[in-house]
Motif scaffolding. Structure first.
Motif, PDB file in Angstrom:
ATOM      1  N   THR A 203      73.406  56.742 -86.493  1.00 11.32           N
ATOM      2  CA  THR A 203      72.623  56.363 -85.312  1.00 11.32           C
ATOM      3  C   THR A 203      72.273  54.900 -85.450  1.00 11.32           C
ATOM      4  O   THR A 203      71.947  54.419 -86.542  1.00 11.32           O
ATOM      5  CB  THR A 203      71.321  57.176 -85.201  1.00 11.32           C
ATOM      6  N   CYS A 204      72.370  54.163 -84.329  1.00 13.84           N
ATOM      7  CA  CYS A 204      72.000  52.749 -84.341  1.00 13.84           C
ATOM      8  C   CYS A 204      70.482  52.631 -84.312  1.00 13.84           C
ATOM      9  O   CYS A 204      69.807  53.372 -83.585  1.00 13.84           O
ATOM     10  CB  CYS A 204      72.577  52.024 -83.127  1.00 13.84           C
ATOM     11  N   SER A 205      69.961  51.702 -85.083  1.00 10.56           N
ATOM     12  CA  SER A 205      68.515  51.480 -85.050  1.00 10.56           C
ATOM     13  C   SER A 205      68.113  50.909 -83.710  1.00 10.56           C
ATOM     14  O   SER A 205      68.891  50.220 -83.058  1.00 10.56           O
ATOM     15  CB  SER A 205      68.116  50.518 -86.175  1.00 10.56           C
ATOM     16  N   PRO A 206      66.888  51.210 -83.234  1.00 10.67           N
ATOM     17  CA  PRO A 206      66.469  50.709 -81.929  1.00 10.67           C
ATOM     18  C   PRO A 206      66.470  49.187 -81.901  1.00 10.67           C
ATOM     19  O   PRO A 206      66.330  48.539 -82.939  1.00 10.67           O
ATOM     20  CB  PRO A 206      65.048  51.264 -81.750  1.00 10.67           C
ATOM     21  N   PRO A 207      66.664  48.610 -80.687  1.00 11.02           N
ATOM     22  CA  PRO A 207      66.772  47.159 -80.558  1.00 11.02           C
ATOM     23  C   PRO A 207      65.566  46.423 -81.119  1.00 11.02           C
ATOM     24  O   PRO A 207      65.684  45.327 -81.629  1.00 11.02           O
ATOM     25  CB  PRO A 207      66.888  46.925 -79.050  1.00 11.02           C
ATOM     26  N   ASN A 208      64.373  47.003 -81.035  1.00 17.37           N
ATOM     27  CA  ASN A 208      63.185  46.290 -81.522  1.00 17.37           C
ATOM     28  C   ASN A 208      62.929  46.543 -82.995  1.00 17.37           C
ATOM     29  O   ASN A 208      61.928  46.120 -83.540  1.00 17.37           O
ATOM     30  CB  ASN A 208      61.950  46.690 -80.702  1.00 17.37           C
ATOM     31  N   GLY A 209      63.817  47.286 -83.625  1.00 15.52           N
ATOM     32  CA  GLY A 209      63.661  47.541 -85.046  1.00 15.52           C
ATOM     33  C   GLY A 209      64.171  46.370 -85.852  1.00 15.52           C
ATOM     34  O   GLY A 209      64.611  45.355 -85.320  1.00 15.52           O
ATOM     35  N   PRO A 210      64.093  46.478 -87.159  1.00 18.31           N
ATOM     36  CA  PRO A 210      64.559  45.373 -87.996  1.00 18.31           C
ATOM     37  C   PRO A 210      66.058  45.193 -87.839  1.00 18.31           C
ATOM     38  O   PRO A 210      66.799  46.158 -87.783  1.00 18.31           O
ATOM     39  CB  PRO A 210      64.208  45.841 -89.409  1.00 18.31           C
ATOM     40  N   LEU A 211      66.479  43.959 -87.733  1.00 18.17           N
ATOM     41  CA  LEU A 211      67.898  43.680 -87.562  1.00 18.17           C
ATOM     42  C   LEU A 211      68.635  43.950 -88.859  1.00 18.17           C
ATOM     43  O   LEU A 211      68.191  43.545 -89.932  1.00 18.17           O
ATOM     44  CB  LEU A 211      68.116  42.222 -87.155  1.00 18.17           C
ATOM     45  N   ALA A 212      69.729  44.636 -88.744  1.00 19.87           N
ATOM     46  CA  ALA A 212      70.526  44.910 -89.934  1.00 19.87           C
ATOM     47  C   ALA A 212      71.228  43.647 -90.371  1.00 19.87           C
ATOM     48  O   ALA A 212      71.515  42.788 -89.561  1.00 19.87           O
ATOM     49  CB  ALA A 212      71.548  45.996 -89.614  1.00 19.87           C
ATOM     50  N   PRO A 213      71.514  43.527 -91.659  1.00 18.65           N
ATOM     51  CA  PRO A 213      72.284  42.360 -92.100  1.00 18.65           C
ATOM     52  C   PRO A 213      73.671  42.414 -91.506  1.00 18.65           C
ATOM     53  O   PRO A 213      74.122  43.472 -91.054  1.00 18.65           O
ATOM     54  CB  PRO A 213      72.336  42.541 -93.624  1.00 18.65           C
ATOM     55  N   THR A 214      74.341  41.279 -91.518  1.00 21.84           N
ATOM     56  CA  THR A 214      75.683  41.248 -90.963  1.00 21.84           C
ATOM     57  C   THR A 214      76.509  42.323 -91.618  1.00 21.84           C
ATOM     58  O   THR A 214      76.668  42.333 -92.831  1.00 21.84           O
ATOM     59  CB  THR A 214      76.330  39.881 -91.220  1.00 21.84           C
ATOM     60  N   PRO A 215      76.993  43.291 -90.866  1.00 24.82           N
ATOM     61  CA  PRO A 215      77.608  44.468 -91.479  1.00 24.82           C
ATOM     62  C   PRO A 215      78.949  44.149 -92.110  1.00 24.82           C
ATOM     63  O   PRO A 215      79.590  43.173 -91.797  1.00 24.82           O
ATOM     64  CB  PRO A 215      77.770  45.424 -90.287  1.00 24.82           C
ATOM     65  N   VAL A 216      79.359  45.041 -92.991  1.00 20.16           N
ATOM     66  CA  VAL A 216      80.578  44.844 -93.749  1.00 20.16           C
ATOM     67  C   VAL A 216      81.733  45.504 -93.039  1.00 20.16           C
ATOM     68  O   VAL A 216      81.650  46.645 -92.626  1.00 20.16           O
ATOM     69  CB  VAL A 216      80.430  45.462 -95.154  1.00 20.16           C
TER      70      VAL A 216
END
Length: 1127
Positions: A203-216
Motif C-alpha cells: 500500500t502506498c503511504s498517504p500523500p501527507n505522510g513522510p516521503l519515502a526515500p528515492t526507491p530502489v
C-alpha cells in the motif's frame, strides 16, 4: 498434491536455476520427484560421484520397484565395482560386492557368483565378456547410453523427463503482476511506489505522510518477456528502456556484497539512486522495450480487464514482430558516392548529429578538418598548435619537444552539435565551440593525461554537459566545458583504451576498457569501479550502444590478432552472442560502428563487413571499389544513409539511395559561404517531429480582410540583419544561378499515389498521421472512423516503407472491425477530432467529440474509453517521458494532465479563452506549449504545470483574435512552428520571440489550412484553401516550390463548382521529401518529387526580398524585443 501446487514447484525450480542455487535446485527436484534432470544425472555419472547418483535416483525409484529400476541400479553398482578392481583396490571392491551388489543375488544368483569370481583375476578383462572394457571414461559413457534407455523406458519416469515450457522468470512475472494489481488498489497510488517487502500486501503511504526515500529499482528478472510495473498498461513509460538498470546487473555479479534489498522484488519502473547501485545483487534487466509483442498476449488483456472497466477488452491473438520498422539490405550505405583527399592519414571521424552531411575529421598530423560532403569542400582546417604552452605541465613541455609527432586520437561532436572535442596522442584535449558562421572557436585547452589521450566522449551527468577522457596514465577523467576537472577515476592497471558514457533512467555511468582487456564501469562519484570483466581477446576493445540505447556491443582485437565482435547481456555482464565472419589475423585493431538500431559494420581485411544485429552470420560486405587499408576506420551518420570509410590519404563516402539523394540535393561546385542560421547551432535531435491532433481552419475567411500586417512591404517586414546573413547550403550553391520558383502543375512532374478504398466525399479527412515506423498511413474522417493503409515489402518496394511508387493495402483485421470513435449524441459538424499514436505504433488514441477511445492497432478493438464529455477533448499529446501521462486539450479552454494508469486528472491548466487547438512538448526546455482558438500561445512548466508565459500571435490589422492556431517543435526542441490561417511563423520558444513570419501572398494568396515540419525540420509543408501546397525552407520561410491542385485533382473536379482542397498534411517520419495530404472529399494522396529531382525545388536567394527582378514570396523577421536580435 494439487495440479497448481505441482506447477508452483516448477516455478520455484526455474527461479532457483536462474538464481544459480544449484544444490537447492537438485534437492527440490529429488524431494518433489516431479522432474528428473537428465543432464545433472549424466554429469554425476561421468564424474563417478556414485553416492550422489544413487541419492538423486532415490527420489524417483527404488531398486525393487520394477525390472527397469533394478537394471539401472545394477549397472551403476557394477560399474563402481569394476572401477575399484581396475584401481586394484580389492578392499573397496569387496565392500561394494557385499553391501551394494549382494541384493541382486536373490534375483540372479549365477550372475552374482560370476561377479564375485572377478576378485580372483589379476585383471578382470581376462573375463571374456569384459575383454573389450576400455578405460574408465569410455566405460562410463557406454553405460550412460544404456542407463538413458532404461530411464526412458521406466514408467516411473514418465512425464518427469521434460521440464514444462515456461517463459523466462515466470515466477517473477506473476509477482510483478501481483504488485501491479496491489498498486492499482492503493487509495493514494504514488507515481514511484516504494515496495520493500513481499511479506505483506503493498500500500502506498498517504500523500501527507513522510516521503519515502528515492526507491530502489530492482528489476529482478533476467532479460525476459515480462513487463515491469505499469507496462501492462497500454501506455508504457518512455523510460522503459532506461528502467532496465543494466549497470546494476553487471555490478551484481561483480560485487560479493549482499543486501536485504537483493531479495526484494520491487516494481521495476522505479529509478535507482546512485548511492544504492553498488549494493545490488542478482539484479536483472527487464525487457528494454515491451514493443507490440508484449501487449499481444492473454496476460496483458487479463490485466487490462482488471485495470479498466471497459467491457470490450478481449484476448488479442495477433502476434507481431518485436522490430516494428521493416528493413532491407538496401538500407545499408554500400554504394561509393565519391572519394575525398585529406592529404594525411585519417585517424578519427564523426558526423554532425543533425546536419548529416557535415563530417569532422582528425588526422595523424594533428589537423582537424570540417568537410561539407554535399559540396565536397573543406569548410575549416585547424592544424595542431598549442594555445598556451606556458600554463602546461612540465611533463607535457618535456613531451612536446620530442620528435614524435602529435596525432589526433579522437574527434567527436557534442550531442547537440554545438561543441567539438579533440583528443591528441600527447596529453592534450582541445574543445571548440561551433557556430553558424562555420567557425571553430577555441573553448578550452586541457592538459588531460600524462602520455596520450586515447579516447574522448561527451556526457550529461546531472544535466551538465561534460567531457570524459581516458589515457595512457590508466585514468579516466571528467571535465566541464570550461576545462575544470570534476572527477578522476582510478582502478585500471593498464592504459585505458576507450570509454563509453551512457545512462539508464537517472543512472549516469561510464564503461571503460583497458589494454589488459579489463572492462570496468563507473558512476559519477568517488566509490570506485562497480564492474571488473574481461573483454574478448583481452586487449584493445571499444564498446558502443545501439542508437536507441537498448543494446550494448563491443569490438576489438587480441594481441594475437584475433578479432571479436559481440553483443553483451547487460544484466549478466556476459556475452549474449558472438558474430562470425572475421577471416584473418589482424596486425592492428579493428574498428566498428552501429546504425539504424539494426546493423553493425566492421572494417577488416580491406573491406567493410555488415551484420544484422540479430544474426551472428555476416550479412554482406563491400570493398568500396578498392583502395581501403587493411583495417579501415568507419563512421555512419546519424540517419544511417551515409558511411565514411578511411583510405590511405583520405576517405570515401558510401551511401544508400536516400543518402545519394541527400548528397545530390546539395551537390555543386560553386563556392561555399555559410551553412545555417544562428539558431541551428542549438540543434538537438529528438526524433521526427509530428503534429498529430490539429484542427483544420475555417476557410470561410472574409476576402476583404487584409491578410498582411500593414508594416509588411512586398511581403517582407524589417529583417534582423544577423539572421538574414545566414545561408543554407542550397542558398550558397544556387546563388550564382538564376533562381526560379519550382511550380509543379502536371502530375507527370512528381510521383503520386491515391489511397485505395478511401473516397467518401461525404466525410472529410480531418486528421492524418504516418506510423512511426514509416510503413503506414492513418486517417481520421469527420465521421469518426479511422482508416489504415500499409505498404508491404516486395520487389517494387524493397524497403517496405511508404512510397508514392506503390499502391498500399487498405488494411483491416480479419474480424472486419472498423476503428470507430464514440460519436453517440455528438454533432459531427461541430466536433473537433483529435488523434495520437503510441511510439511503438501499437495503439492509437482518438476522439471525435465524444469519449476518448484507445484502439489496438492490430485488432482495431477498443481497449478502453475515458474522458467523457462535456467538455469534449480537442487535442491529445503524449508526455515525452511517460506515456502514461497525456495532455488533453479541452473544448472549455482548459488542459487536463491525465494519468491513464490511475485514471485520474493530475492537473488542470487554465490560461486560454477558447478551445485548445494545439499542444507541443519540448524536453530541452522542459515546457509544454499550448495554442488555442483565441490565437494565444501559453508556456507551461512540465515540472510544476505552472504557466510561465502567455502571448497573442500578431494578426493582420482588423483581424479578430480567432481561428485555430497550431504548434509543432523543430527537431532542435527550441524553435517552434506556429500556424494560423493568416500566417506561418517561427518562434524561439526559450523566449517566445518571433524569429520569422510568412503571410499568404503572390503565388499563394489563400488562407492556410495546415502546415507541418518535414521529418528533419529543414522544410515546412503548408496546404491552402485554394488547393495549393507550398514547400518552404524551414530556416528562412521562403517559398521554394508550389504544388498546384492540378497535380492531384482530375480536371473534371477542378472545373466543377465544388471546392476540394487539403485539410491536413502529414510528413513521412524518415523521408523529408515525402508528404501526404487529406482532402475535403475524403481522399488521401501521397506525393513525392520525381526520382531524378529528389527534392522540392531549391531555396531562393535572399536579396532584400527581390528575386531576379521579381518580388519573392518572402518571410518576415521580427523579435518582440529588437535589442535581442543581435546574437
Amino acid at each position: 498434491m494439487s495440479s497448481l501446487s505441482r506447477e508452483l514447484v516448477f516455478l520455484i525450480l526455474q527461479f532457483l536455476e536462474e538464481e544459480k542455487f544449484k544444490e537447492s535446485v537438485h534437492r527440490l527436484e529429488k524431494e518433489s520427484g516431479f522432474y528428473f534432470n537428465m543432464k545433472y544425472f549424466e554429469d554425476k555419472v561421468q564424474a563417478g560421484e556414485w553416492e550422489e547418483v544413487e541419492k538423486y535416483l532415490s527420489g524417483y525409484t527404488k531398486v525393487d520397484d520394477n525390472r527397469y529400476s533394478m537394471k539401472i541400479f545394477f549397472e551403476i553398482r557394477k560399474q563402481k565395482y569394476l572401477e575399484a578392481l581396475d584401481r586394484s583396490d580389492k578392499a573397496k571392491a569387496v565392500e561394494i560386492l557385499v553391501s551394494d551388489l549382494k541384493v541382486f543375488s536373490t534375483f540372479n544368483e549365477e550372475l552374482y557368483k560370476e561377479i564375485t569370481q572377478l576378485l580372483t583375476l589379476t585383471n578382470f578383462r581376462e573375463n571374456e565378456q569384459l575383454s573389450k572394457y576400455g578405460d574408465t571414461k569410455a566405460a562410463r559413457s557406454i553405460m550412460l547410453i544404456e542407463l538413458k534407455k532404461l530411464i526412458e523406458a521406466n514408467p516411473l519416469f514418465r512425464d518427469k523427463l521434460v521440464f514444462p515450457a515456461l517463459k523466462s522468470s515466470r515466477l517473477r512475472t506473476l509477482i510483478n503482476q501481483s504488485l501491479n494489481w496491489q498498486h492499482q488498489l492503493c487509495k493514494n497510488p504514488r507515481p514511484n511506489p516504494d515496495i520493500k517487502t513481499l511479506f505483506m500486501d503493498h500500500t502506498c503511504s498517504p500523500p501527507n505522510g513522510p516521503l519515502a526515500p528515492t526507491p530502489v529499482n530492482l528489476p529482478v528478472a533476467k532479460p525476459a518477456p515480462y513487463a515491469p510495473l505499469g507496462a501492462h498498461s497500454p501506455f508504457p513509460p518512455t523510460g522503459a528502456t532506461a528502467n532496465a538498470n543494466a549497470l546494476a546487473g553487471w555490478m551484481a555479479n561483480a560485487s560479493a556484497s549482499s543486501s536485504v534489498q537483493a531479495a526484494v522484488v520491487t516494481a521495476s519502473s522505479i529509478p535507482v539512486p546512485q548511492n544504492q547501485v553498488s549494493i545490488l545483487k542478482h539484479a536483472r534487466t527487464p525487457p528494454s522495450n515491451p514493443g507490440m509483442v508484449d501487449y499481444q498476449n492473454p496476460e496483458h488483456d487479463q490485466l487490462m480487464k482488471r485495470l479498466r472497466s471497459a467491457q470490450s477488452v478481449e484476448e488479442v491473438t495477433y502476434p507481431a514482430p518485436r522490430q516494428q520498422a521493416s528493413w532491407s539490405i538496401e538500407d545499408l550505405p554500400r554504394t561509393v558516392a565519391f572519394t575525398l583527399h585529406q592529404g594525411s592519414t585519417v585517424t578519427s571521424m564523426d558526423f554532425h548529429p543533425t546536419h548529416h552531411t557535415l563530417l569532422l575529421v582528425g588526422s595523424n598530423n594533428g589537423e582537424v578538418t570540417l568537410w561539407e560532403l554535399g559540396i565536397r569542400e573543406r569548410l575549416i582546417s585547424k592544424p595542431f598548435k598549442l594555445w598556451d604552452l606556458s600554463s602546461r605541465s612540465l611533463a607535457f613541455q618535456a613531451a612536446i619537444v620530442k620528435d614524435t609527432p602529435i596525432s589526433v586520437s579522437r574527434v567527436t561532436w557534442s550531442p547537440d552539435g554545438t561543441f567539438v572535442g579533440v583528443a591528441f596522442t600527447k596529453h592534450l584535449v582541445h574543445l571548440y565551440s561551433y557556430n553558424s558562421s562555420n567557425e571553430l572557436n577555441q573553448q578550452s585547452e586541457i592538459d588531460a593525461h600524462v602520455g596520450g589521450v586515447n579516447d574522448l566522449a561527451f556526457a550529461h551527468p546531472n544535466k551538465q554537459l561534460c567531457v570524459v577522457t581516458c589515457g595512457e596514465d590508466k585514468l579516466i577523467k571528467v571535465w566541464d566545458i570550461g576545462g575544470r576537472k570534476l572527477f578522476t577515476f582510478e582502478g585500471h592497471e593498464a592504459s585505458v583504451y576507450s570509454i563509453c558514457p551512457h545512462h539508464k533512467e537517472n543512472i549516469q555511468f561510464i564503461f571503460s576498457t583497458a589494454l589488459d582487456g579489463k572492462i570496468k564501469a563507473w558512476l559519477y562519484d568517488h566509490m570506485g569501479s562497480r564492474v571488473d570483466y574481461d573483454a574478448p581477446g583481452k586487449w584493445c576493445t571499444t564498446m558502443l550502444y545501439s542508437a536507441d540505447g537498448s543494446r550494448l556491443f563491443s569490438c576489438g582485437t587480441s594481441k594475437d590478432g584475433d578479432s571479436y565482435l559481440v553483443e553483451w547481456n547487460e544484466s549478466e555482464g556476459a556475452i549474449k552472442r558472438t558474430y562470425l565472419g572475421f577471416r584473418k589475423k589482424s596486425t592492428g585493431v579493428v574498428q566498428f560502428d552501429t546504425t539504424q538500431n539494426h546493423f553493425l559494420a566492421v572494417g577488416e581485411d580491406s573491406q567493410i563487413k555488415f551484420w544484422d544485429m540479430d544474426n551472428v552470420n555476416i550479412l554482406t560486405y563491400t570493398d568500396a571499389e578498392g583502395g581501403l587499408p587493411s583495417l579501415p576506420r568507419l563512421r555512419f551518420n546519424k540517419e544511417g544513409n551515409l558511411l565514411a570509410v578511411t583510405t590511405d590519404n583520405g576517405f570515401k563516402i558510401l551511401a544508400n539511395a536516400v543518402g545519394m539523394r541527400s548528397l545530390k540535393a546539395i551537390e555543386s561546385t560553386t563556392p561555399f559561404e555559410a551553412l545555417r542560421s544562428p539558431m541551428e547551432s542549438a540543434l538537438k535531435v529528438s526524433g521526427p517531429s509530428a503534429v498529430a491532433s490539429v484542427s483544420p481552419v475555417n476557410c470561410k475567411v472574409e476576402r476583404s480582410s487584409p491578410v498582411r500586417p500593414p508594416s509588411i512591404i512586398n511581403g517582407v517586414e524589417g529583417l534582423g540583419r544577423n539572421l538574414d546573413k545566414a545561408r543554407t547550403v542550397e542558398d550558397a550553391i544556387d546563388k550564382a544561378k538564376p533562381w526560379q520558383l519550382a511550380e509543379i502543375v502536371d502530375p507527370a512532374s512528381c510521383r503520386l499515389v491515391t489511397m485505395p478504398d478511401n473516397a467518401d466525399s461525404s466525410h472529410k479527412v480531418v486528421r492524418l498521421l504516418y506510423t512511426n515506423s514509416g510503413v503506414g498511413l492513418l486517417a481520421l474522417g469527420s465521421n469518426g472512423i479511422q482508416k489504415l493503409w500499409k505498404w508491404t515489402r516486395n520487389e517494387q518496394n524493397p524497403s517496405g516503407k511508404a512510397t508514392a511508387n506503390v499502391v498500399p493495402q487498405h488494411w483491416q483485421p480479419n474480424s472486419g472491425l472498423l476503428m470507430t470513435n464514440d460519436v453517440l449524441g455528438v454533432n459531427l459538424e461541430e466536433a473537433v477530432p483529435c488523434i495520437a499514436l503510441s511510439k511503438n505504433d501499437s495503439y492509437v488514441m482518438s476522439a471525435s467529440g465524444g469519449k476518448v477511445s484507445l484502439f489496438n492497432m492490430m485488432t482495431f478493438k477498443v481497449m478502453t474509453t475515458f474522458m467523457p464529455p462535456p467538455p469534449a477533448s480537442t487535442f491529445l499529446a503524449f508526455h515525452p517521458q511517460d506515456n502514461n501521462i497525456i495532455a488533453i486539450g479541452m473544448e472549455d479552454s482548459t488542459i487536463h494532465i491525465y494519468n491513464v494508469r490511475v485514471d485520474e486528472v493530475k492537473s488542470k491548466l487554465k490560461g486560454h479563452q477558447k478551445r485548445i487547438t494545439g499542444l507541443a512538448f519540448s524536453t530541452s526546455l522542459n515546457i509544454l506549449v499550448s495554442s488555442g482558438a483565441d490565437a494565444q500561445l501559453c508556456l507551461w512548466s512540465i515540472d510544476t504545470w505552472e504557466k510561465r508565459k502567455s502571448i497573442t500571435i500578431q494578426l493582420p490589422a482588423g483581424k479578430a483574435p480567432v481561428g485555430d492556431t497550431r504548434v509543432q517543435f523543430h527537431s532542435d526542441q527550441i524553435r517552434l512552428l506556429v500556424v494560423h490561417e493568416t500566417q506561418i511563423a517561427i518562434y524561439d520558444a526559450s523566449k517566445m520571440d518571433r524569429i520569422r513570419q510568412w503571410v499568404p501572398q503572390d503565388a499563394l494568396p489563400a488562407p492556410i489550412s495546415y502546415a507541418a515540419y518535414s521529418c528533419n525540420s529543414q522544410l515546412v509543408y503548408a496546404t491552402f484553401c485554394d488547393g495549393n501546397v507550398g514547400v518552404f525552407d524551414a530556416d528562412t520561410l521562403r517559398l521554394r516550390c508550389r504544388i498546384a491542385p492540378s497535380v492531384y485533382l482530375p480536371s473534371a473536379v477542378l472545373n466543377s463548382s465544388q471546392a476540394i482542397y487539403p485539410l491536413v498534411v502529414a510528413t513521412h517520419p524518415l523521408d523529408p521529401n515525402q508528404l501526404a495530404i487529406g482532402l475535403s472529399d475524403g481522399s488521401v494522396k501521397v506525393i513525392e518529387p520525381t526520382e531524378s529531382e529528389g527534392k522540392w525545388g531549391v531555396s531562393p536567394p535572399m536579396d532584400n526580398g527581390i528575386l531576379n527582378g521579381r518580388t519573392a514570396s518572402s518571410s518576415t523577421t521580427s523579435n518582440h524585443t529588437p535589442d535581442q536580435i543581435q546574437r
